[in-house]
Design a protein around this motif. Structure first.
Motif, PDB file in Angstrom:
ATOM      1  N   LEU A   1      -7.126 -33.250  34.474  1.00 52.39           N
ATOM      2  CA  LEU A   1      -7.101 -31.838  34.099  1.00 52.39           C
ATOM      3  C   LEU A   1      -6.074 -31.532  33.014  1.00 52.39           C
ATOM      4  CD1 LEU A   1      -7.330 -30.350  37.697  1.00 52.39           C
ATOM      5  CD2 LEU A   1      -9.140 -30.303  35.970  1.00 52.39           C
ATOM      6  N   PHE A   2      -5.082 -32.403  32.883  1.00 52.30           N
ATOM      7  CA  PHE A   2      -4.012 -32.186  31.912  1.00 52.30           C
ATOM      8  C   PHE A   2      -3.940 -33.368  30.951  1.00 52.30           C
ATOM      9  CE2 PHE A   2      -3.146 -29.240  35.209  1.00 52.30           C
ATOM     10  CZ  PHE A   2      -2.431 -28.198  34.635  1.00 52.30           C
ATOM     11  N   GLU A   3      -3.464 -33.075  29.767  1.00 52.08           N
ATOM     12  CA  GLU A   3      -3.315 -34.105  28.743  1.00 52.08           C
ATOM     13  C   GLU A   3      -1.947 -33.983  28.087  1.00 52.08           C
ATOM     14  OE1 GLU A   3      -5.760 -31.555  25.333  1.00 52.08           O
ATOM     15  OE2 GLU A   3      -6.814 -33.106  26.495  1.00 52.08           O
TER      16      GLU A   3
ATOM     17  N   ALA B   1      -6.206 -29.288  29.716  1.00 53.73           N
ATOM     18  CA  ALA B   1      -7.283 -29.591  28.786  1.00 53.73           C
ATOM     19  C   ALA B   1      -8.223 -28.392  28.688  1.00 53.73           C
ATOM     20  CB  ALA B   1      -8.044 -30.825  29.275  1.00 53.73           C
ATOM     21  N   GLU B   2      -9.102 -28.405  27.701  1.00 57.51           N
ATOM     22  CA  GLU B   2      -9.991 -27.267  27.468  1.00 57.51           C
ATOM     23  C   GLU B   2     -10.869 -26.984  28.685  1.00 57.51           C
ATOM     24  OE1 GLU B   2     -13.457 -25.782  24.312  1.00 57.51           O
ATOM     25  OE2 GLU B   2     -12.298 -27.610  23.911  1.00 57.51           O
ATOM     26  N   HIS B   3     -11.444 -28.045  29.290  1.00 57.97           N
ATOM     27  CA  HIS B   3     -12.292 -27.815  30.459  1.00 57.97           C
ATOM     28  C   HIS B   3     -11.473 -27.324  31.655  1.00 57.97           C
ATOM     29  CE1 HIS B   3     -10.859 -31.954  31.147  1.00 57.97           C
ATOM     30  NE2 HIS B   3     -11.012 -31.688  32.445  1.00 57.97           N
ATOM     31  N   ALA B   4     -10.195 -27.707  31.720  1.00 57.17           N
ATOM     32  CA  ALA B   4      -9.323 -27.252  32.807  1.00 57.17           C
ATOM     33  C   ALA B   4      -9.014 -25.764  32.670  1.00 57.17           C
ATOM     34  CB  ALA B   4      -8.041 -28.071  32.823  1.00 57.17           C
ATOM     35  N   ARG B   5      -8.844 -25.301  31.434  1.00 55.70           N
ATOM     36  CA  ARG B   5      -8.588 -23.862  31.221  1.00 55.70           C
ATOM     37  C   ARG B   5      -9.802 -23.030  31.630  1.00 55.70           C
ATOM     38  NH1 ARG B   5      -6.124 -25.931  26.510  1.00 55.70           N
ATOM     39  NH2 ARG B   5      -7.902 -25.309  25.207  1.00 55.70           N
ATOM     40  N   ALA B   6     -11.006 -23.536  31.329  1.00 57.86           N
ATOM     41  CA  ALA B   6     -12.224 -22.821  31.746  1.00 57.86           C
ATOM     42  C   ALA B   6     -12.335 -22.797  33.268  1.00 57.86           C
ATOM     43  CB  ALA B   6     -13.447 -23.488  31.122  1.00 57.86           C
ATOM     44  N   PHE B   7     -12.006 -23.938  33.903  1.00 57.62           N
ATOM     45  CA  PHE B   7     -12.012 -24.032  35.366  1.00 57.62           C
ATOM     46  C   PHE B   7     -11.011 -23.054  35.970  1.00 57.62           C
ATOM     47  CE2 PHE B   7     -10.652 -26.772  39.174  1.00 57.62           C
ATOM     48  CZ  PHE B   7     -11.621 -26.224  40.004  1.00 57.62           C
ATOM     49  N   ALA B   8      -9.817 -22.983  35.363  1.00 57.69           N
ATOM     50  CA  ALA B   8      -8.770 -22.089  35.864  1.00 57.69           C
ATOM     51  C   ALA B   8      -9.183 -20.621  35.774  1.00 57.69           C
ATOM     52  CB  ALA B   8      -7.474 -22.323  35.089  1.00 57.69           C
ATOM     53  N   ALA B   9      -9.937 -20.271  34.708  1.00 59.76           N
ATOM     54  CA  ALA B   9     -10.391 -18.881  34.564  1.00 59.76           C
ATOM     55  C   ALA B   9     -11.309 -18.496  35.721  1.00 59.76           C
ATOM     56  CB  ALA B   9     -11.120 -18.706  33.233  1.00 59.76           C
TER      57      ALA B   9
END
Length: 297
Positions: A53-55, A64-72
């Motif tokens: 989830l992090f880079e 990461a970009e997909h992690a930010r979308a998941f967090a939203a």
């Protein structure tokens, strides 16, 4: 019940914070825990999800970009849980009033007045929901119910019933419509469309009798299923309608509606109902006092 495939909830909570901060160190500082504790929870969540989830960006670990979308999406889910906990929870510190009102009254009378209540009581939140049912069944978890009276006396007999006001029904139209088709006297209504609803049968006939135009026929009738839809049609200039004051007083004040004739007939009575098991908190008493003051204006 559907089986839910949920990751560790504590890891989700920490991840949501970490994803919205500049680094895991910043998240640890915001949460008041160690960097190692955050890292362990993030690793646990990554293992459950099967992907990182992090880079790394220099010396920092950022989402990461997909992690930010998941967090939203996680944030939205937590917001729903938080709202539900507030609406259905009862604690000593709760200063939330749950109100359920019939649609027309809520939209046109109660909601426009709420800013005045909040300006006087900024620490009390009023949650408004809408239901047109006159039965108790399914109406739980509310502090105040606002309904048209009379109600089934046996079903509501244990509720504390407080009278609010009695509507006076009158002819209403949008100023834009009246500018195109003026109404100098009730007989001029023969060139207008009559807007009505299936839930308020007989109101036109009662008003026309008082106005002494029982035999008049309009250009046509425009019928809608519910009263709040027909009132919106009147506001939009579809035709003229019968509406109650003071329920629609705010719309008249704001010049969305106009009452061209002083002819009025008695309409619905509205009451506030408080269940016997409701906690009579200071916030609830403040709201009820304000509600009765507004109704008396």
């Amino acid at each position: 019940m559907k089986k839910r495939n949920l990751p560790p909830l504590n890891a989700l909570r920490l991840f949501e914070t970490a994803a919205h901060t500049s680094s895991l160190s910043a998240a640890a500082k915001e949460l008041g825990i160690t960097h190692g504790a955050v890292s362990r929870q993030i690793k646990l969540l990554e293992e459950w999800l099967g992907q990182p989830l992090f880079e790394r960006q220099g010396q920092r670990s950022v989402a990461a970009e997909h992690a930010r979308a998941f967090a939203a999406e996680i944030s939205a889910a937590f917001d729903i849980i938080s709202d539900a906990s507030t609406r259905f929870g009862k604690t000593q510190n709760t200063r939330v009033i749950r109100v359920n009102a019939q649609t027309t009254l809520a939209m046109h009378w109660l909601i426009p007045r709420l800013p005045a209540f909040h300006s006087r009581n900024p620490d009390v939140e009023v949650l408004v929901s809408i239901s047109n049912s006159s039965e108790i069944k399914g109406l739980s978890g509310f502090d105040v119910l606002i309904r048209r009276d009379p109600l089934d006396k046996s079903e509501w007999r244990y509720f504390d019933k407080r009278p609010l006001f009695e509507e006076q029904l009158t002819l209403l139209a949008s100023p834009k419509l009246l500018s195109r088709q003026p109404l100098a006297e009730p007989e001029d209504l023969s060139t207008h469309v009559f807007v009505t609803s299936n839930t308020r049968v007989g109101e036109w006939e009662r008003w026309m009798k008082i106005a002494r135009i029982e035999a008049l026929r309009p250009l046509r009738f425009q019928r809608f299923e519910h009263n709040y839809i027909s009132l919106q049609a009147v506001i939009d200039g579809v035709g003229v309608g019968i509406g109650g004051l003071p329920t629609l007083g705010h719309d008249v004040k704001e010049k969305r509606l106009q009452a061209p004739f002083p002819v009025e007939v008695k309409g619905s009575k509205y009451v506030a109902l408080i269940a016997p098991d409701v906690d009579k908190s200071s916030a609830l008493n403040l709201f009820l006092e304000w509600l009765e003051q507004e109704a008396s204006k």
